[in-house]
Design an enzyme around this catalytic site. Structure first.
Site, PDB file in Angstrom:
ATOM      1  N   CYS A   1      -2.902   4.622  -4.809  1.00 18.44           N
ATOM      2  CA  CYS A   1      -3.762   5.777  -4.521  1.00 18.44           C
ATOM      3  C   CYS A   1      -3.435   6.930  -5.467  1.00 18.44           C
ATOM      4  O   CYS A   1      -3.676   8.085  -5.164  1.00 18.44           O
ATOM      5  CB  CYS A   1      -3.674   6.190  -3.056  1.00 18.44           C
TER       6      CYS A   1
ATOM      7  N   ASP B   1       0.850  -1.206   0.000  1.00 19.70           N
ATOM      8  CA  ASP B   1       0.000   0.000   0.000  1.00 19.70           C
ATOM      9  C   ASP B   1       0.881   1.251   0.000  1.00 19.70           C
ATOM     10  O   ASP B   1       0.959   1.965   0.993  1.00 19.70           O
ATOM     11  CB  ASP B   1      -0.913  -0.021   1.241  1.00 19.70           C
TER      12      ASP B   1
HETATM   13  N1  SAH Z   1      -1.229   0.882   4.728  1.00 20.07           N
HETATM   14  C1  SAH Z   1      -1.416   2.059   5.538  1.00 20.07           C
HETATM   15  C2  SAH Z   1      -1.288   3.346   4.775  1.00 20.07           C
HETATM   16  C3  SAH Z   1      -0.010   3.490   3.980  1.00 20.07           C
HETATM   17  S1  SAH Z   1       0.281   5.105   3.427  1.00 20.07           S
HETATM   18  C4  SAH Z   1      -2.767   1.971   6.256  1.00 20.07           C
HETATM   19  O1  SAH Z   1      -3.516   1.047   6.021  1.00 20.07           O
HETATM   20  O2  SAH Z   1      -3.063   2.867   7.045  1.00 20.07           O
HETATM   21  C5  SAH Z   1       1.888   4.968   2.770  1.00 20.07           C
HETATM   22  C6  SAH Z   1       2.973   4.774   3.820  1.00 20.07           C
HETATM   23  O3  SAH Z   1       4.200   4.577   3.141  1.00 20.07           O
HETATM   24  C7  SAH Z   1       3.226   5.945   4.751  1.00 20.07           C
HETATM   25  O4  SAH Z   1       3.042   5.521   6.078  1.00 20.07           O
HETATM   26  C8  SAH Z   1       4.703   6.345   4.517  1.00 20.07           C
HETATM   27  O5  SAH Z   1       5.378   6.662   5.722  1.00 20.07           O
HETATM   28  C9  SAH Z   1       5.257   5.096   3.918  1.00 20.07           C
HETATM   29  N2  SAH Z   1       6.376   5.236   2.991  1.00 20.07           N
HETATM   30  C10 SAH Z   1       6.576   6.199   2.038  1.00 20.07           C
HETATM   31  N3  SAH Z   1       7.668   5.916   1.307  1.00 20.07           N
HETATM   32  C11 SAH Z   1       8.174   4.750   1.785  1.00 20.07           C
HETATM   33  C12 SAH Z   1       9.282   3.921   1.425  1.00 20.07           C
HETATM   34  N4  SAH Z   1      10.075   4.260   0.401  1.00 20.07           N
HETATM   35  N5  SAH Z   1       9.496   2.802   2.138  1.00 20.07           N
HETATM   36  C13 SAH Z   1       8.679   2.449   3.157  1.00 20.07           C
HETATM   37  N6  SAH Z   1       7.614   3.182   3.531  1.00 20.07           N
HETATM   38  C14 SAH Z   1       7.361   4.315   2.858  1.00 20.07           C
END
Ligand code: SAH
Length: 397
Positions: free
Chosen positions: A341, A301
């Site tokens: 998204c 996600d």
């Molecule tokens: N699955 C979560 C929402 C994810 S939103 C839920 O159900 O609530 C996307 C997430 O990706 C964010 O928390 C952000 O901190 C993280 N993120 C962004 N870039 C990233 C990367 N390169 N590696 C790991 N996490 C990352």
């Protein structure tokens, strides 16, 4: 009250203007003379003077005009805003999103006919986000109307700095009514408790749009070893562990704060078979693969990869790489829960990207469910941008 000023469509553009879409771009209209003030109500007319719709002007934004009504007799007055807000609130009641200890999106901008306005309810508090100057100018009135409709404990307004720059508006960060937002709230979702940091959390604090998808994913995960990549505060992980009875969950996010919150949420729910770690996704997927790790399910996600039309190809390459790595970690018959998204990436694009993964990995994929956001984030066919969230639940051979 005097009649609104008119804005005229360019003759060649009016055929290509999507009917009932709330955005009118600068290139679609003639330079207005006299120019309305930013935030003023205007009428949109065709080059031969035919009335089209009523909206609000902003000379500083690429979206020059946001349209709110296609009914000539309807002024954009207090009653109009009250009715739109009441309809949005009523829809959430119909959907049974009124658990006082829960959270939901009460108003979702274009999807509720209120372009530029987002209202989330966290328990008894409302968080208003203005994503257009049109709504920022009216936020006091909107706060009053929300207060009358819902009598919340408090209403706070916020603006994203990047969006404020695009709209040429001031950022707002203020208590509109009642009590200030508490630094965190504990919310109930699908029978689980989540402590959400409202002060510094992402979005307005929590990803409300994945609620039903967490439940649907959990239903496929019984007994499996699950990898939850981009876990934020543990939404999918805890649902998998508790509701899905996953054997074990490994969850990663690059945000230290999110991981701390996720660990606290596991403890809050008495869940012990989830391990949360701070890590970068692509690197972690590669190192898990080279360590020979295998999972019965992988949840992906990621944050939005495509913000602009120009970045779609780049985003699709990133989704391809991410999903290829995810598929390679799956046991035969494994479950892939994969999300996007990016509003610019269509369902067809996303499906085609998965086909690319099949060809590359030689692993067949069966799409079991093609899901969208929770129904408190409705999708309007007249505004395809509202169909931003895809969540595909797949089985990988
Ligand atoms: N699955 C979560 C929402 C994810 S939103 C839920 O159900 O609530 C996307 C997430 O990706 C964010 O928390 C952000 O901190 C993280 N993120 C962004 N870039 C990233 C990367 N390169 N590696 C790991 N996490 C990352």
């Amino acid at each position: 009250m005097s009649d609104p000023l008119t804005i005229t469509l360019r003759p060649r553009r009016q055929e290509s203007l999507p009917d009932r879409h709330p955005w009118v771009l600068e290139k679609s209209i003639l330079p207005p003379r006299p120019a309305p003030a930013d935030g003023d109500v205007v009428d949109l007319v065709t080059a031969d003077g035919k009335w089209v719709a009523r909206g609000i002007f902003n000379g500083q934004s690429r979206i020059r005009l946001r349209l709110y009504s296609w009914d000539h007799g309807q002024p954009l007055d207090r009653d109009f805003w009250r009715n739109r807000l009441a309809a949005a609130v009523e829809l959430r009641r119909l959907l049974c999103y009124d658990d006082p200890a829960g959270a939901c999106r009460l108003v979702f901008s274009e999807a509720d006919g209120l372009s530029g306005l987002i209202v989330d309810r966290y328990g008894e508090h409302l968080v208003v986000q203005t994503t257009a100057l049109a709504m920022a100018h009216r936020v006091g009135e909107i706060g009053d109307l929300l207060g009358e409709l819902l009598s919340p404990r408090g209403i706070t307004v916020r603006t994203d700095r990047k969006i404020a720059a695009m709209e040429g508006m001031q950022t707002q960060e203020a208590v509109l009514r009642g009590e200030p937002l508490p630094p965190s709230v504990t919310l109930r979702e699908n029978g689980l408790s989540f402590q959400v940091d409202l002060g510094t959390g992402q979005k307005t604090g929590y990803y409300l749009d994945q609620r039903e998808n967490r439940l649907a994913a959990a239903a496929c995960l019984g007994g499996r070893r699950v990898l939850d990549m981009f876990c934020y505060v543990g939404g999918f992980s805890l649902a998998a562990a508790k509701l899905g009875e996953a054997r074990e969950v490994l969850a990663f996010d690059s945000s230290q704060r999110a991981i701390e919150q996720a660990r606290a949420n596991a403890a809050l729910n008495g869940i012990e078979n989830v391990r949360f770690e701070v890590a970068e996704a692509f690197e972690t997927l590669e190192s898990l693969a080279s360590a020979g790790e295998r999972f019965g399910a992988v949840i992906l996600d990621p944050p939005r990869f495509a913000g602009t039309r120009q970045s779609i190809d780049h985003a699709l390459r990133a989704y391809h790489r991410l999903n290829r790595l995810g598929v390679q970690l799956l046991e035969p018959g494994g479950i892939l829960v994969t999300c996007s998204c990016s509003g610019r990436v269509s369902r067809d694009d996303f499906s085609r990207m998965l086909y690319g993964v099949v060809r590359r990995t030689r692993r067949e994929i069966q799409i079991l469910q093609q899901r969208g956001p929770s129904p408190d984030h409705p999708v309007r066919p007249s505004c395809p941008e509202t169909d931003y969230l895809k969540c595909f639940i797949c089985r990988v051979e």
